[in-house]
Design a protein around this motif. Structure first.
Motif, PDB file in Angstrom:
ATOM      1  N   SER A  73     -14.590 -13.565  11.432  1.00 19.76           N
ATOM      2  CA  SER A  73     -15.082 -12.249  11.843  1.00 19.76           C
ATOM      3  C   SER A  73     -14.809 -11.917  13.302  1.00 19.76           C
ATOM      4  O   SER A  73     -14.720 -10.743  13.662  1.00 19.76           O
ATOM      5  CB  SER A  73     -16.600 -12.157  11.607  1.00 19.76           C
ATOM      6  N   ARG A  74     -14.697 -12.944  14.145  1.00 17.56           N
ATOM      7  CA  ARG A  74     -14.641 -12.689  15.590  1.00 17.56           C
ATOM      8  C   ARG A  74     -13.409 -13.247  16.296  1.00 17.56           C
ATOM      9  O   ARG A  74     -13.098 -12.827  17.410  1.00 17.56           O
ATOM     10  CB  ARG A  74     -15.882 -13.298  16.249  1.00 17.56           C
ATOM     11  N   GLU A  75     -12.741 -14.207  15.704  1.00 21.44           N
ATOM     12  CA  GLU A  75     -11.702 -14.927  16.443  1.00 21.44           C
ATOM     13  C   GLU A  75     -10.314 -14.808  15.825  1.00 21.44           C
ATOM     14  O   GLU A  75      -9.353 -14.453  16.515  1.00 21.44           O
ATOM     15  CB  GLU A  75     -12.096 -16.406  16.534  1.00 21.44           C
ATOM     16  N   TRP A  76     -10.192 -15.117  14.562  1.00 24.12           N
ATOM     17  CA  TRP A  76      -8.867 -15.174  13.939  1.00 24.12           C
ATOM     18  C   TRP A  76      -8.289 -13.784  13.720  1.00 24.12           C
ATOM     19  O   TRP A  76      -8.993 -12.841  13.371  1.00 24.12           O
ATOM     20  CB  TRP A  76      -8.933 -15.908  12.608  1.00 24.12           C
ATOM     21  N   GLY A  77      -6.980 -13.682  13.900  1.00 26.52           N
ATOM     22  CA  GLY A  77      -6.273 -12.446  13.622  1.00 26.52           C
ATOM     23  C   GLY A  77      -5.873 -12.355  12.163  1.00 26.52           C
ATOM     24  O   GLY A  77      -6.447 -13.028  11.300  1.00 26.52           O
ATOM     25  N   SER A  78      -4.896 -11.527  11.887  1.00 30.10           N
ATOM     26  CA  SER A  78      -4.490 -11.296  10.500  1.00 30.10           C
ATOM     27  C   SER A  78      -3.958 -12.577   9.860  1.00 30.10           C
ATOM     28  O   SER A  78      -3.317 -13.394  10.525  1.00 30.10           O
ATOM     29  CB  SER A  78      -3.420 -10.206  10.439  1.00 30.10           C
ATOM     30  N   PRO A  79      -4.251 -12.770   8.584  1.00 28.87           N
ATOM     31  CA  PRO A  79      -3.782 -13.972   7.900  1.00 28.87           C
ATOM     32  C   PRO A  79      -2.310 -13.883   7.538  1.00 28.87           C
ATOM     33  O   PRO A  79      -1.705 -12.803   7.564  1.00 28.87           O
ATOM     34  CB  PRO A  79      -4.644 -13.994   6.632  1.00 28.87           C
ATOM     35  N   GLN A  80      -1.752 -15.015   7.208  1.00 27.33           N
ATOM     36  CA  GLN A  80      -0.454 -15.023   6.542  1.00 27.33           C
ATOM     37  C   GLN A  80      -0.679 -14.610   5.098  1.00 27.33           C
ATOM     38  O   GLN A  80      -1.707 -14.949   4.499  1.00 27.33           O
ATOM     39  CB  GLN A  80       0.168 -16.421   6.571  1.00 27.33           C
ATOM     40  N   VAL A  81       0.247 -13.862   4.558  1.00 29.58           N
ATOM     41  CA  VAL A  81       0.188 -13.488   3.147  1.00 29.58           C
ATOM     42  C   VAL A  81       1.479 -13.959   2.502  1.00 29.58           C
ATOM     43  O   VAL A  81       2.562 -13.489   2.856  1.00 29.58           O
ATOM     44  CB  VAL A  81       0.015 -11.965   2.971  1.00 29.58           C
ATOM     45  N   ARG A  82       1.344 -14.892   1.574  1.00 28.20           N
ATOM     46  CA  ARG A  82       2.542 -15.503   0.976  1.00 28.20           C
ATOM     47  C   ARG A  82       2.563 -15.257  -0.526  1.00 28.20           C
ATOM     48  O   ARG A  82       1.570 -15.480  -1.223  1.00 28.20           O
ATOM     49  CB  ARG A  82       2.571 -17.000   1.260  1.00 28.20           C
ATOM     50  N   TYR A  83       3.707 -14.783  -0.979  1.00 31.24           N
ATOM     51  CA  TYR A  83       3.919 -14.513  -2.402  1.00 31.24           C
ATOM     52  C   TYR A  83       5.298 -15.033  -2.769  1.00 31.24           C
ATOM     53  O   TYR A  83       6.306 -14.326  -2.626  1.00 31.24           O
ATOM     54  CB  TYR A  83       3.806 -13.006  -2.668  1.00 31.24           C
ATOM     55  N   PRO A  84       5.379 -16.286  -3.196  1.00 29.34           N
ATOM     56  CA  PRO A  84       6.679 -16.922  -3.445  1.00 29.34           C
ATOM     57  C   PRO A  84       7.528 -16.195  -4.479  1.00 29.34           C
ATOM     58  O   PRO A  84       8.761 -16.319  -4.460  1.00 29.34           O
ATOM     59  CB  PRO A  84       6.297 -18.323  -3.940  1.00 29.34           C
ATOM     60  N   GLN A  85       6.907 -15.425  -5.376  1.00 27.58           N
ATOM     61  CA  GLN A  85       7.662 -14.738  -6.431  1.00 27.58           C
ATOM     62  C   GLN A  85       8.249 -13.407  -5.975  1.00 27.58           C
ATOM     63  O   GLN A  85       8.883 -12.703  -6.770  1.00 27.58           O
ATOM     64  CB  GLN A  85       6.761 -14.486  -7.645  1.00 27.58           C
ATOM     65  N   ALA A  86       8.036 -13.035  -4.721  1.00 22.94           N
ATOM     66  CA  ALA A  86       8.542 -11.748  -4.230  1.00 22.94           C
ATOM     67  C   ALA A  86      10.060 -11.668  -4.378  1.00 22.94           C
ATOM     68  O   ALA A  86      10.778 -12.654  -4.172  1.00 22.94           O
ATOM     69  CB  ALA A  86       8.158 -11.551  -2.768  1.00 22.94           C
ATOM     70  N   LYS A  87      10.531 -10.487  -4.731  1.00 21.52           N
ATOM     71  CA  LYS A  87      11.965 -10.258  -4.883  1.00 21.52           C
ATOM     72  C   LYS A  87      12.559  -9.899  -3.516  1.00 21.52           C
ATOM     73  O   LYS A  87      12.065  -8.988  -2.837  1.00 21.52           O
ATOM     74  CB  LYS A  87      12.213  -9.130  -5.877  1.00 21.52           C
ATOM     75  N   LYS A  88      13.589 -10.602  -3.128  1.00 19.79           N
ATOM     76  CA  LYS A  88      14.156 -10.424  -1.792  1.00 19.79           C
ATOM     77  C   LYS A  88      14.668  -9.009  -1.548  1.00 19.79           C
ATOM     78  O   LYS A  88      14.653  -8.522  -0.418  1.00 19.79           O
ATOM     79  CB  LYS A  88      15.291 -11.432  -1.568  1.00 19.79           C
ATOM     80  N   ASN A  89      15.148  -8.364  -2.591  1.00 23.50           N
ATOM     81  CA  ASN A  89      15.744  -7.031  -2.428  1.00 23.50           C
ATOM     82  C   ASN A  89      14.730  -5.912  -2.619  1.00 23.50           C
ATOM     83  O   ASN A  89      15.094  -4.742  -2.674  1.00 23.50           O
ATOM     84  CB  ASN A  89      16.904  -6.846  -3.404  1.00 23.50           C
ATOM     85  N   ASP A 119       6.525  -1.096   3.362  1.00 24.20           N
ATOM     86  CA  ASP A 119       7.897  -1.526   3.684  1.00 24.20           C
ATOM     87  C   ASP A 119       7.951  -3.006   4.066  1.00 24.20           C
ATOM     88  O   ASP A 119       8.704  -3.397   4.970  1.00 24.20           O
ATOM     89  CB  ASP A 119       8.476  -0.678   4.820  1.00 24.20           C
ATOM     90  N   VAL A 120       7.165  -3.820   3.386  1.00 19.66           N
ATOM     91  CA  VAL A 120       7.179  -5.261   3.650  1.00 19.66           C
ATOM     92  C   VAL A 120       8.291  -5.899   2.819  1.00 19.66           C
ATOM     93  O   VAL A 120       8.240  -5.861   1.582  1.00 19.66           O
ATOM     94  CB  VAL A 120       5.827  -5.909   3.287  1.00 19.66           C
ATOM     95  N   PRO A 121       9.315  -6.456   3.445  1.00 20.67           N
ATOM     96  CA  PRO A 121      10.414  -7.061   2.687  1.00 20.67           C
ATOM     97  C   PRO A 121       9.940  -8.256   1.866  1.00 20.67           C
ATOM     98  O   PRO A 121       9.077  -9.026   2.298  1.00 20.67           O
ATOM     99  CB  PRO A 121      11.397  -7.515   3.783  1.00 20.67           C
ATOM    100  N   GLY A 122      10.508  -8.393   0.683  1.00 14.30           N
ATOM    101  CA  GLY A 122      10.170  -9.529  -0.159  1.00 14.30           C
ATOM    102  C   GLY A 122      10.465 -10.856   0.510  1.00 14.30           C
ATOM    103  O   GLY A 122       9.755 -11.847   0.295  1.00 14.30           O
ATOM    104  N   SER A 123      11.489 -10.883   1.356  1.00 15.47           N
ATOM    105  CA  SER A 123      11.835 -12.123   2.056  1.00 15.47           C
ATOM    106  C   SER A 123      10.711 -12.572   2.982  1.00 15.47           C
ATOM    107  O   SER A 123      10.476 -13.774   3.155  1.00 15.47           O
ATOM    108  CB  SER A 123      13.136 -11.943   2.851  1.00 15.47           C
ATOM    109  N   GLU A 124       9.981 -11.612   3.592  1.00 20.89           N
ATOM    110  CA  GLU A 124       8.861 -11.961   4.460  1.00 20.89           C
ATOM    111  C   GLU A 124       7.683 -12.484   3.649  1.00 20.89           C
ATOM    112  O   GLU A 124       6.997 -13.424   4.064  1.00 20.89           O
ATOM    113  CB  GLU A 124       8.435 -10.745   5.286  1.00 20.89           C
ATOM    114  N   LEU A 125       7.452 -11.882   2.487  1.00 17.90           N
ATOM    115  CA  LEU A 125       6.361 -12.349   1.639  1.00 17.90           C
ATOM    116  C   LEU A 125       6.605 -13.770   1.133  1.00 17.90           C
ATOM    117  O   LEU A 125       5.663 -14.527   0.917  1.00 17.90           O
ATOM    118  CB  LEU A 125       6.179 -11.413   0.447  1.00 17.90           C
ATOM    119  N   ARG A 126       7.841 -14.132   0.973  1.00 13.33           N
ATOM    120  CA  ARG A 126       8.141 -15.491   0.512  1.00 13.33           C
ATOM    121  C   ARG A 126       7.751 -16.530   1.555  1.00 13.33           C
ATOM    122  O   ARG A 126       7.373 -17.651   1.219  1.00 13.33           O
ATOM    123  CB  ARG A 126       9.634 -15.618   0.194  1.00 13.33           C
TER     124      ARG A 126
END
Length: 205
Positions: A73-89, A119-126
C-alpha cells in the motif's frame, strides 16, 4: 499458487537475514493462503502479478507477515505482469480494478481504477516488464481502515488491431465509479484472455 503455500523467504532470497530487512522479526517464513470458492474462479489463464519478495500474488491473500500489506500500500510500485501465452504480434490492454470500493459490503464506488495500460506488446507480457501506453497511472492498493478485504482484479484483454483506446472526459476526472462494462463494450474488447486477483486489507486491521 497451491491451496496452502509456505514460502521460506530466507531460502528464496539469499542474504535477507544478513541484511536485516526485517530486523524486529525473527521468523522468515511467510504463509500464503489461496483464494477459494467464487473468488478462486476469477483466476483464469495463468497470468501472474509479481511484487517484490512476494512473487506471484495471483489468487491469494496478501500475507500480514513482514509488513507485506503495508508495503504493497505504501512502498512498492507497479507489479510485473507476466503472461507467457501472449502472442508476440498482438497488443493487449491491462487493467487493475477494485470492485469493493469503499467496501465489499457496500461497493457504491465500484469499479475503482488502479491501473490502465493499452498497446502493451505481447513480447513485454511474456517477460513481465510491461510498459505500453498509460491511460491511468498505477495507484497502490489502499483499502480504507475497517473496510475488510478488498479484491484487486487484474484483467488482460487482447486489443483489436488498429483500435485506438482512450478514456472519455468524465472517466479522466475520477478513477472511482468506473463503468468497466461500458469501456469494454465501447472498444469491442470482448472477454478477457486472462484474469486474476489478490485480496488485501488495511495494514492495521
Amino acid at each position: 499458487m497451491g491451496l496452502l503455500l509456505v514460502v521460506v523467504l530466507a531460502a528464496l532470497l539469499p542474504g535477507v537475514a544478513a541484511q536485516g530487512l526485517w530486523p524486529d522479526e525473527h521468523s522468515h517464513i511467510c504463509t500464503f493462503h489461496s483464494l477459494s470458492g467464487k473468488d478462486s474462479k476469477f483466476c483464469r489463464g495463468n497470468v501472474e502479478v509479481i511484487y517484490p519478495e512476494l512473487g506471484d500474488v495471483g489468487c491469494t491473500y496478501i500475507p500480514s507477515c513482514h509488513q507485506s500489506r503495508w508495503r504493497i500500500s505504501r512502498e512498492w510500485g507497479s507489479p510485473q505482469v507476466r503472461y507467457p501465452q501472449a502472442k508476440k504480434n498482438k497488443k493487449y490492454v491491462v487493467m487493475l480494478v477494485d470492485p469493493d470500493a469503499p467496501s465489499r459490503a457496500n461497493p457504491r464506488n465500484r469499479f475503482w481504477r488502479h491501473w490502465l495500460l493499452t498497446d502493451v506488446p505481447g513480447s513485454e507480457l511474456r517477460t513481465g516488464e510491461i510498459k505500453g501506453r498509460v491511460l491511468t497511472d498505477y495507484t497502490r492498493p489502499t483499502p480504507p481502515p475497517h473496510s475488510g478485504y478488498h479484491r484487486y482484479q487484474l484483467l488482460l484483454y487482447e486489443q483489436p488491431e488498429g483500435e485506438h483506446i482512450a478514456l472519455g472526459p468524465e472517466e479522466r476526472v475520477s478513477m472511482g465509479s468506473w463503468s468497466l462494462r461500458s469501456f469494454v463494450g465501447r472498444f469491442q474488447l470482448g472477454s478477457p484472455v486472462a484474469s486474476t486477483q489478490f485480496l488485501t486489507k488495511h495494514h492495521e486491521d
